[in-house]
Design an enzyme around this catalytic site. Structure first.
Site, PDB file in Angstrom:
ATOM      1  N   ASP A  37       0.820  -1.207   0.000  1.00  0.00           N
ATOM      2  CA  ASP A  37       0.000   0.000   0.000  1.00  0.00           C
ATOM      3  C   ASP A  37       0.856   1.261   0.000  1.00  0.00           C
ATOM      4  O   ASP A  37       2.021   1.248   0.383  1.00  0.00           O
ATOM      5  CB  ASP A  37      -0.921   0.010   1.224  1.00  0.00           C
ATOM      6  CG  ASP A  37      -0.132   0.052   2.528  1.00  0.00           C
ATOM      7  OD1 ASP A  37       0.894  -0.654   2.614  1.00  0.00           O
ATOM      8  OD2 ASP A  37      -0.549   0.772   3.459  1.00  0.00           O
ATOM      9  N   GLU A  38       0.254   2.353  -0.426  1.00  0.00           N
ATOM     10  CA  GLU A  38       0.821   3.698  -0.314  1.00  0.00           C
ATOM     11  C   GLU A  38       2.273   3.773  -0.790  1.00  0.00           C
ATOM     12  O   GLU A  38       3.106   4.452  -0.187  1.00  0.00           O
ATOM     13  CB  GLU A  38       0.708   4.194   1.136  1.00  0.00           C
ATOM     14  CG  GLU A  38      -0.731   4.322   1.597  1.00  0.00           C
ATOM     15  CD  GLU A  38      -0.869   4.753   3.045  1.00  0.00           C
ATOM     16  OE1 GLU A  38      -1.796   5.522   3.352  1.00  0.00           O
ATOM     17  OE2 GLU A  38      -0.053   4.314   3.889  1.00  0.00           O
ATOM     18  N   ALA A  39       2.558   3.119  -1.898  1.00  0.00           N
ATOM     19  CA  ALA A  39       3.918   3.146  -2.454  1.00  0.00           C
ATOM     20  C   ALA A  39       4.060   4.377  -3.351  1.00  0.00           C
ATOM     21  O   ALA A  39       4.379   4.270  -4.548  1.00  0.00           O
ATOM     22  CB  ALA A  39       4.188   1.857  -3.221  1.00  0.00           C
TER      23      ALA A  39
END
Length: 536
Positions: free
Chosen positions: A345-347
């Site tokens: 996530d949230e890369a």
């Protein structure tokens, strides 16, 4: 009145032993028949069973000479006896009666625990009956027996959970229950990276979540702020990367012995531990520990803030995959469950093309260890191996919902953790003293009032593995704050995962929830006394 956090506490060994036994049900001790009140309606249980019937005139009171009998085949006998001994041990503490555990012989025991039930009960199903002759819990497996014994616990007065001997009465209302879960995955996630929680504190959380038939403990073990699990081939991950936590206070990590103890304790409560190593973002603790993992070969400083999306493994470097191969192998060796969570996530600092390259390569390293891949919803943008699980954390936004459908279209299962409903670190209201509000304010009703089957349009129920309630710890630096944010909302998410859709009704649920308050008081749970609930 709300009770806020007390100073950070450490759980004593005696307290842990007590808490472990409190996670199993109890049976009541007798008072004279003349003192017994009239038959009551069937007790209010959470999660609501598939079938529950009050048996008028069939109340039962335990006798000082009562015996707990176990009936089980040789393969399952040890596990069944352990469940029975957990039960009896707590009863000895709260009532002072001996309650010996014996292998069942006809006519000997008035509390009968059996794993010889029909296979149709499934892995977690059970039947429970309380009548004037005694108590019986029947399942087809030790896990089902444990779930039934957990229900039995709620049939008793809250004081049965006390650490010290209490006065009666100890009556069980006549009740017949037939029960099995709606979904096979019912999880709770604990973030130990932002703030570290000791083995004792994790055990306390296990004690509490297992009361509500949670069967997965997802541990978020690595993030920007700290690396918490020992990896022998990369020792600086813990010695350096795990040394701090949010705010710059000392962090910590689990040795292999520590983690083995968490695994053992969870297994005794029929919880499977799912370890998460978040990649390719949320990786500053690893990047700070080993300069060669950075594209420029320069290690950043340790990070103790709460921002997200600024870190990334170097997708182009071979050493990245050598590193992950070692990490996934050693973590897989420590966690006997069949799932390993790779994050995803949230890369935001990873180029999209790099992300599409990275996830399949990382997933292949997970499957190399004979584990199923689990990741946050973003992994559905890439091809997924067979048996994968995508964890939805959206807030009703179209993009997140589309990712869930993309995962299902690939044959993956979806675990639902909508942040605006199931994230336990979201503030209850604007006055909540800690927690976050980026996904909105989530009161107890909002946390409960959603149906997993209809949350995401056009996502078939057959694609839903179940639900999970994550708790992120940016603002939660001790166990009391953690409990305050988790309870009462975790019980509601647990019911969404266990109980049939027809049972999900807020008005009825909040009345049943109010009855849990006295039990949580006895267990010293620092729960939020939500004003919309009639606590009693």
């Amino acid at each position: 009145m709300t009770r806020l956090a007390r100073p950070r506490r450490r759980v004593s060994l005696a307290g842990l032993l007590t808490a472990a036994l409190l996670a199993t049900p109890l049976i009541a001790l007798t008072t004279p028949a003349a003192a017994q009140p009239a038959d009551a309606p069937a007790p209010a249980l959470i999660p609501k069973p598939a079938s529950q019937q009050a048996l008028a005139g069939e109340d039962y009171s335990l006798k000082p000479w009562s015996v707990v009998g176990v009936s089980s085949n040789s393969k399952e006998r040890r596990a069944a006896l352990r469940i029975a001994e957990q039960l009896s041990s707590q009863l000895r503490r709260s009532t002072g009666y001996p309650l010996p555990v014996v292998l069942l012989a006809p006519g000997v025991a008035d509390i009968k625990l059996s794993t010889n039930g029909p296979a149709s009960l499934g892995a977690e199903g059970y039947q429970l009956r309380v009548d004037r002759k005694g108590v019986g819990v029947t399942a087809a497996t030790p896990e089902g027996l444990y779930r039934g014994v957990t229900t039995l616990r709620q049939l008793l007065p809250a004081k049965a959970d006390a650490k010290t001997r209490q006065a009666g009465p100890w009556r069980l209302a006549g009740t017949a229950v037939a029960d099995s879960p709606r979904f096979g995955y019912r999880g709770a996630m604990l973030d130990v990276s932002r703030h570290f929680f000791s083995v004792a504190e994790v055990k306390r959380y296990i004690d509490l979540i297992s009361l509500y038939k949670i069967n997965k403990l997802h541990l978020h073990l690595a993030d920007d702020q700290g690396w918490r699990i020992q990896v022998d081939s990369w020792p600086r991950l813990t010695t350096y990367g795990g040394s701090l936590e949010v705010g710059g206070t000392p962090g910590g990590s689990y040795s292999k012995a520590d983690f083995a103890e968490i695994i053992r304790y969870a297994a005794d409560h029929y919880l499977t531990v799912i370890p998460e190593i978040d990649t390719p973002g949320h990786t500053n603790a690893a990047l700070a520990s080993y300069a060669e993992l950075n594209c420029n070969g320069v290690a950043p400083p340790l990070y103790t803030g709460t921002n997200v999306g600024f870190s990334s493994l170097c997708v182009a470097k071979d050493i990245t995959y050598e590193f992950l191969d070692d990490v996934f192998r050693e973590v897989a060796e420590q966690a006997p469950g069949d799932v390993l969570h790779l994050g995803g996530d949230e890369a935001h600092s990873t180029q999209h093309s790099d992300y599409l390259t990275f996830v399949p390569k990382a997933a292949a390293l997970v499957t190399k260890q004979k584990k199923r891949v689990m990741g946050w919803q973003e992994i559905a943008e890439t091809p997924l191996p067979a048996g994968s699980i995508a964890q939805y954390w959206g807030t009703d936004d179209a993009r997140s919902q589309e990712l869930a459908r993309k995962a299902a279209a690939q044959g993956a299962k979806v675990v639902l953790s909508p942040a605006n409903r199931a994230y336990l670190d979201m503030k209850y209201d604007a006055s909540t003293p800690y927690g976050l509000d980026w996904a909105g304010l989530v009161n107890v009703e909002k946390s409960y009032s959603w149906n997993p089957s209809t949350l995401i349009p056009n996502l078939p129920e057959s694609a839903i593995a179940g639900v999970e309630a994550p708790i992120w710890t940016e603002t939660l630096d001790d166990l009391d704050k953690l409990e305050y944010m988790a309870f009462p909302r975790l019980a509601g998410v647990a019911e969404l995962g266990w109980s049939q859709a027809s049972a999900l009704d807020w008005t009825a649920y909040k009345d049943r929830l109010g009855a849990q308050g006295s039990r949580w008081d006895v267990l010293s749970v620092n729960f939020f006394r939500a004003p919309e609930i009639n606590w009693r």
